[in-house]
Design an enzyme around this catalytic site. Structure first.
Site, mmCIF file in Angstrom:
data_model
loop_
_atom_site.group_PDB
_atom_site.id
_atom_site.type_symbol
_atom_site.label_atom_id
_atom_site.label_comp_id
_atom_site.label_asym_id
_atom_site.label_seq_id
_atom_site.Cartn_x
_atom_site.Cartn_y
_atom_site.Cartn_z
ATOM 1 C CE LYS A 1 -2.960 3.260 1.437
ATOM 2 N NZ LYS A 1 -2.058 4.402 1.228
ATOM 3 C CD GLU B 1 12.984 4.552 8.063
ATOM 4 O OE1 GLU B 1 12.804 5.606 8.717
ATOM 5 O OE2 GLU B 1 13.080 4.501 6.831
ATOM 6 C CB CYS C 1 12.922 9.370 8.947
ATOM 7 S SG CYS C 1 11.516 8.852 8.038
ATOM 8 C CD GLU D 1 10.415 13.131 11.990
ATOM 9 O OE1 GLU D 1 9.342 12.605 12.350
ATOM 10 O OE2 GLU D 1 11.275 12.549 11.328
#
Ligand code: SIN
Length: 491
Positions: free
Chosen positions: A187, A263, A297, A394
């Site tokens: 997906k 992750e 990331c 973040e």
């Protein structure tokens, strides 16, 4: 429904467009909902796709489960040859794949091309690794027995990939799975499903047997994620995305003790010590912070600079950041594309406002470009402290907050003071300091005198709440293999 001329105009020969058109345009029988894919730079409509749901996910899983044992039984050399052909096709179509990627995600075309080649490098790596799945023998404590381990594929794998690296994340997940002998269901992110679709067109051409690779287009990740996690035919989930969604998927997998590779988010510190080569540190910081407009990331989220070199670093860094051109990824010379959507811009604005309210200073940038667009000026902030939102959360955008520090102990403690543990970077020359800091940083990956680490040859992944498992290298293959201990008695 299907692809629009706004996408086709970027493609070279139209050959890939035609193939992609045929797989993205649902049959006349499709009566379900659809969803649109837009170019984040221009707002142009690129495609209208079938919005698949639980039923289609279920059917894709059934197809994968039906193909699983035949794929696993194929000699490794044959699986390797198909992966190798897929690699060659990706490289052959790099220009079209990069154009699709830039159109749907926005990153500069040269960066998109780099990403597609990076994706191909994972496919090539795992085409080779497929042939090297070795077992192990153990000296038995008695002469009448033999003890050994064989490795077998985990079974059907459900993969969910993000929008920020829509080509390389697909390859980084599914090529080790396929090499290990697993059938996959993917997906892709709803914002960027087209390059994944094009890669699947090429996978089919490469010769993967029917049912081995399966793709689901869907506007909502949640129902598909639930089906992948709850369907007992799926033996493993591999996900790249936010820590919040990672936690949810892990919870959903817990009922069946399903394997997970995650992750997740990061909050990477980038540390410049007083013995660093400042010019190199500036270049490394530009790389680590502004690649993909800060939407990675492993982006440097907070830049710590030791007092003695703080001002010199800040000045050179600001000069360099001012040179970065923002714009449509198809325009020549553009270094920073758009943010993926308006939510991303709102988060960046909130982080900058919070920093300014608490005493931070804008050294360059600081504002969105235009009123409605998704472009944000590359920004450097100084006077930042560890407690501000830019240092705690973040940001996922082109904002570089600089924090002054005094001692190694202080900076290591602040760098580690986070729930995340994906990537960290530091610049220093003194060998004793290099070893000490490399060992003290609580991260899955540490870049030393470099702003870039991602490679098919190395294990990419985090610790703490940044994830579980590794992607790339031989370790990436192990994540898709089960160990089976065989004990042979009466020999
Ligand atoms: C990411 O997962 O956001 C970074 C990917 C990479 O650097 O390869």
């Amino acid at each position: 429904m299907g692809l629009t001329a706004a996408l086709n105009k970027h493609l070279r020969a139209g050959e890939l467009f035609a193939a992609l058109e045929s797989v993205t345009r649902p049959s006349a029988k499709w009566t379900g909902a659809t969803f649109d894919v837009f170019n984040p730079s221009t707002g142009e409509l690129l495609a209208t796709l079938p919005d698949m749901g639980t039923d289609e996910a279920h059917a894709a899983i059934d197809a994968a489960a039906a193909a699983q044992s035949l794929w696993a039984a194929k000699p490794a050399k044959d699986r390797s040859a198909i992966l190798r052909r897929w690699h060659d096709l990706i490289v052959e179509h790099v220009d079209d794949l990069a154009a699709i990627l830039t159109a749907e995600m926005g990153k500069p075309l040269a960066e998109a091309k780099g990403e597609v080649l990076h994706a191909a490098s994972y496919v090539e790596w795992y085409a080779e690794e497929a042939k090297r799945v070795y077992g192990e023998t153990f000296p038995a404590p008695a002469n009448d027995r033999r003890m050994l381990v064989i490795k077998q594929p985990v079974g059907v794998v459900g993969t969910i990939t993000p929008w920020n690296f829509p080509a390389s994340m697909v390859a980084r997940k599914i090529s080790p799975a396929l090499a290990a002998g697993c059938a996959v269901v993917l997906k892709p992110a709803e914002q960027t499903p087209l390059v994944a679709g094009a890669m699947f067109v090429l996978a089919e051409k490469a010769g993967f047997p029917k049912g081995v690779v399966n793709l689901i287009y869907a506007a909502e990740g949640a129902p598909i994620g639930r089906e992948l996690c709850s369907n007992p035919k799926v033996r493993k989930i591999s996900f790249t995305g936010s820590t919040e969604v990672g936690r949810l998927l892990m919870r959903q997998c817990s009922d069946q003790i399903k394997k997970v590779s995650l992750e997740l988010g990061g909050n990477a510190p980038f540390i410049v010590f007083d013995d660093a080569d400042i010019d190199e540190a500036v270049e490394g910081a530009v790389q680590a912070k502004f690649r993909n407009a800060g939407q990675t990331c492993v982006s440097a989220n907070r830049i710590y600079v030791q007092s003695a070199v703080h001002d010199a670093f800040a000045e050179k860094f600001v000069t360099r950041v001012r040179e970065l051109t923002v714009g449509d990824g198809f325009s020549a010379g553009v270094a920073i594309g758009p943010m993926i959507d308006s939510h991303a811009i709102e988060k960046i604005e909130a982080h900058v406002a919070d920093a300014l309210a608490k005493g931070g200073e804008v050294r360059c940038g600081g504002r969105r470009i235009g009123t409605n667009g998704t472009f944000f000026e590359p920004t450097v902030l100084t006077g930042i402290s560890h407690v501000m939102r830019v240092a705690q959360e973040e940001t996922f955008g082109p904002i570089a907050p600089i924090i002054r520090f005094e001692t190694t102990e202080q900076v290591v403690a602040e760098a580690n003071d986070t729930i995340y543990g994906l990537a960290a970077y530091f610049y220093a020359e003194n060998l004793k300091r290099v070893w000490h800091v490399a060992e003290a940083l609580e991260y899955g990956m540490v870049g030393i005198n470099t702003g870039r680490m991602s490679s098919e040859a190395a294990p990419f992944g985090g610790i703490k709440q940044s994830g579980i498992g590794r992607e790339g290298s031989r370790h990436g293959l192990e994540d898709y293999l089960e160990m089976k201990y065989l004990c042979m008695g009466n020999i």
